[in-house]
Design a protein around this motif. Structure first.
Motif, PDB file in Angstrom:
ATOM      1  N   PRO A 127     -53.161  20.851  -0.621  1.00 30.46           N
ATOM      2  CA  PRO A 127     -52.577  20.604   0.702  1.00 30.46           C
ATOM      3  C   PRO A 127     -51.059  20.688   0.689  1.00 30.46           C
ATOM      4  N   SER A 128     -50.498  21.259   1.715  1.00 31.93           N
ATOM      5  CA  SER A 128     -49.053  21.353   1.838  1.00 31.93           C
ATOM      6  C   SER A 128     -48.446  19.968   2.020  1.00 31.93           C
ATOM      7  N   GLY A 129     -47.396  19.678   1.262  1.00 33.68           N
ATOM      8  CA  GLY A 129     -46.687  18.413   1.402  1.00 33.68           C
ATOM      9  C   GLY A 129     -47.379  17.219   0.806  1.00 33.68           C
ATOM     10  N   VAL A 130     -48.408  17.429  -0.033  1.00 34.89           N
ATOM     11  CA  VAL A 130     -49.161  16.302  -0.595  1.00 34.89           C
ATOM     12  C   VAL A 130     -48.294  15.449  -1.524  1.00 34.89           C
ATOM     13  N   GLU A 131     -47.186  16.016  -1.997  1.00 38.62           N
ATOM     14  CA  GLU A 131     -46.285  15.238  -2.858  1.00 38.62           C
ATOM     15  C   GLU A 131     -45.763  13.989  -2.157  1.00 38.62           C
ATOM     16  N   ALA A 132     -45.761  14.008  -0.828  1.00 35.09           N
ATOM     17  CA  ALA A 132     -45.292  12.851  -0.069  1.00 35.09           C
ATOM     18  C   ALA A 132     -46.167  11.630  -0.295  1.00 35.09           C
ATOM     19  N   MET A 133     -47.375  11.835  -0.818  1.00 39.54           N
ATOM     20  CA  MET A 133     -48.263  10.709  -1.110  1.00 39.54           C
ATOM     21  C   MET A 133     -47.939  10.060  -2.449  1.00 39.54           C
ATOM     22  N   GLY A 134     -46.916  10.568  -3.140  1.00 36.12           N
ATOM     23  CA  GLY A 134     -46.509   9.960  -4.405  1.00 36.12           C
ATOM     24  C   GLY A 134     -47.270  10.457  -5.610  1.00 36.12           C
ATOM     25  N   VAL A 135     -47.931  11.604  -5.488  1.00 36.87           N
ATOM     26  CA  VAL A 135     -48.694  12.178  -6.598  1.00 36.87           C
ATOM     27  C   VAL A 135     -47.874  13.241  -7.314  1.00 36.87           C
ATOM     28  N   GLU A 136     -48.289  13.571  -8.540  1.00 45.12           N
ATOM     29  CA  GLU A 136     -47.743  14.714  -9.265  1.00 45.12           C
ATOM     30  C   GLU A 136     -48.661  15.906  -9.032  1.00 45.12           C
TER      31      GLU A 136
END
Length: 345
Positions: free
Chosen positions: A221-230
């Motif tokens: 998913p685009s922008g999933v880094e915003a969830m705090g994942v690597e």
């Protein structure tokens, strides 16, 4: 066996109904950490009951549970049905193929119809994100989300955490406070279409774990880094030092074939083999929410690896978690001491 009336003695959550003040269970994202711990702790009594020869409880005696599944399911539906019956409830399953929804009835009309039947709790699975929340706002009884579109699948995340906690405890690695601080979990597969991944990210992070995601670029998913994942696109890199490897099913029914070149190539790049598992920690735990595509995202000798794979334990914990959720959400209706008063969150 009846449910406990006050389990606050462990000190991780408030007493009585304040331990879990929610009317419904729609999203892990709506829960605080102590509320997650409360549900996990509550489930442990049902794990023990389910391992006895006699598995009957009268906790929900006289209550009616409706399992309204607008999307096909075998494992989740069966798990909720067994959970309700072991608690002593009357359980009714409604399949979408046999319902008026197929004849053009709107979702709101269906909600109104279900509400008129005076159920004590409704379990809903639906193919559209947000549909369960919509129905929850139209009925008078608690609603449990059994999966809605690409949004969430909260009881799956809870059962995964419970299975993981039991395994860590058996190994002597479990934290006394129920948290998973310092644990690194790699989730690999079809992240884009996975409500299981989303709920697990939220749940594992709430419990203190570090989450890594890995998939082909088209399935991230685009922008999933915003969830705090690597985020990783090379599976070998994502496995380095992982304590837990959770594989996800390729949801071909949502892809129309455009996301991956072929199952064979996918296995070559992202399949969990014994050789690839060796890149994780030596005792890394293997998980899969099922159903599995053996030989695609996971090889059979890994899925069945004794001492490492806890896939069957996940299934076992699913019944206990769903018993706990049904029990907790109906306590106000049953007017248990400490739960009968107070407003819903």
């Amino acid at each position: 066996m009846t449910s406990p009336q006050d389990t606050s003695s462990q000190g991780r959550y408030p007493a009585g109904g304040r331990a879990f003040p929610h009317r419904n269970l729609i999203s892990i994202g709506a829960l605080q950490t102590h509320e997650i711990l409360f549900l996990l702790d509550e489930a442990e009594q049902w794990v023990e009951l389910n391992r006895h020869a006699s598995k009957d409880s009268d906790a929900l005696n006289g209550l009616t549970i409706i399992n309204a599944f607008f999307e096909n399911s075998t494992r989740t539906l069966l798990s909720f049905e067994i959970a309700g019956k072991r608690l002593g409830a009357d359980v009714v399953n409604m399949h979408a193929a046999q319902s008026s929804v197929k004849k053009g009835e709107t979702l709101i009309d269906t909600a109104v119809t279900l509400n008129a039947m005076r159920a004590d709790a409704i379990v809903i699975r639906h193919g559209s994100s947000g549909a369960v929340g919509l129905i929850a706002g139209k009925v008078d009884c608690p609603v449990l989300n059994a999966g809605d579109g690409q949004h969430e699948h909260p009881t799956q995340a809870l059962l995964d955490a419970l299975a993981l906690r039991y395994t860590l405890r058996e190994r002597g690695d479990a934290s006394s406070d129920g948290m998973m601080n310092g644990l690194t979990v790699t989730i690999c597969g079809d992240i884009l279409h996975s409500r299981v991944a989303r709920s697990n990210i939220l749940n594992l992070q709430a419990l203190g774990a570090k989450v890594r995601l890995c998939s082909p670029p088209a399935l991230m998913p685009s922008g999933v880094e915003a969830m705090g994942v690597e985020v990783f696109y090379r599976f070998d890199d994502a496995l380095d030092g992982a304590d837990v490897v959770m594989m996800l099913r390729l949801q071909n029914e949502r892809m129309d074939g455009q996301f991956i070149p072929s199952p064979r190539e996918y296995r070559h790049l992202y399949g969990l083999t014994r050789e690839r598992l060796a890149l994780a920690r030596p005792d890394a735990i293997v998980m899969h929410p099922g159903p599995m595509n053996r030989g695609v995202e996971i090889d059979s000798d890994v899925a069945d690896m004794e001492g490492r794979s806890i896939i069957t334990q996940q299934v076992e914990m699913g019944v206990a978690i769903r018993m706990a959720c049904l029990d907790v959400l109906t306590r106000r209706a049953r007017k248990l001491p400490g739960w009968a008063e107070g407003e819903w969150a």
